[in-house]
Enzyme design. Structure first.
Site, short mmCIF file in Angstrom:
data_model
loop_
_atom_site.label_atom_id
_atom_site.label_comp_id
_atom_site.label_asym_id
_atom_site.label_seq_id
_atom_site.Cartn_x
_atom_site.Cartn_y
_atom_site.Cartn_z
CG ASP A 71 -5.73 -3.40 5.18
OD1 ASP A 71 -4.77 -3.48 5.85
OD2 ASP A 71 -6.93 -3.46 5.52
CE LYS A 73 -4.83 -4.10 9.43
NZ LYS A 73 -6.02 -4.35 8.25
CE1 TYR A 74 2.17 -7.87 2.56
CE2 TYR A 74 3.48 -5.74 2.06
CZ TYR A 74 2.60 -6.92 1.46
OH TYR A 74 2.22 -7.04 0.32
CG ASP A 76 7.69 -12.65 8.16
OD1 ASP A 76 8.70 -12.97 8.66
OD2 ASP A 76 6.77 -13.41 7.58
#
Length: 246
Positions: A71, A73-74, A76
């Site tokens: 977990d 939470k990319y 980008d």
């Protein structure tokens, strides 16, 4: 009857709990999981623990037989998120998440990056954090109700190739109607008793309520990790889940 994701779990052995390992270090984490059975639950490592321990702890837990939700939470540029998802797949991670607000190109890149794996991680979109209310959304320029924003981002995640989304239990029922029975709904904010709750999960429900609403997996931290008998808690939630499934 609650929709089941039959590719991942059978009704007879449904184990919906993802235990959030919200510990500060590896020693405490391993001390806790030593008493858990991988057949009873999945586990989740978040930013604090992963930053403190790196991938070694994650790989150790996977080698112990646990399905691991990474977990982080990319959020980008598409290439960076795609490469991160490939690393997670190489590690044997079961589930990984990213902010759906990162957009279609980011999510499509992530889905394409893991498509060639025989056993690929489930890719899950983060919609609206369960700590956020309508007033919080307004402060960041979103003049919409949380449920509306969740549905908008969930539809985007599904059409971008993701396997499911994180959502509060209140959004589970409308999402299930909109997106079908095979879309994975991961629900935090689960408490054994909502009365008197004053922590940072605003939109909360009990396990039975969340399962009835259509949630696939239930993220539970303190109700399990601080329980006198964590295994008993897991067995009870699993019992409720299988009653709901039948």
């Amino acid at each position: 009857m609650n929709p089941l994701i039959t590719d991942f779990q059978t009704p007879q052995q449904r184990t919906p709990v993802i235990v959030a390992l919200d510990f500060a270090n590896e020693k405490d984490t391993l001390g806790f999981v030593r008493n858990l059975d991988p057949a009873l639950c999945q586990i989740k490592i978040g930013k604090e623990l992963f930053t403190a321990t790196g991938r070694s702890l994650a790989e150790s837990l996977i080698h112990q037989g646990f399905k691991l939700f990474l977990d982080l939470k990319y959020h980008d540029i598409p290439h960076t998120v795609a490469q991160a998802c490939k690393v997670a797949a190489d590690m044997g991670v079961w589930m990984v998440d990213m902010h759906a607000s990162g957009g279609r190109r980011m999510m499509e890149a992530a889905a394409e990056a893991v498509a060639g794996y025989g056993t690929k991680p489930l890719l899950i979109g983060v919609t609206v954090l369960t700590s956020m209310e309508q007033s919080d959304l307004a402060e960041i320029g979103l003049n919409t109700a949380p449920e509306e924003q969740v549905i908008r981002l969930a539809k985007l995640a599904q059409s971008s190739g993701l396997d499911g989304v994180v959502c509060s239990a209140q959004e589970a029922a409308p999402l299930r109607r909109e997106l079908g029975r095979d879309f994975v709904l991961v629900t935090p904010g689960i408490r054994l008793d909502v009365a008197g709750n004053n922590d940072d999960q605003r939109r909360i429900m009990t396990p039975a309520e969340a399962l009835a609403a259509g949630s696939t997996y239930l993220v539970m931290g303190r109700p399990v990790t601080r329980a006198a008998d964590p295994v008993a808690v897991l067995r009870e939630v699993n019992r409720v889940a299988n009653l709901e499934a039948n």
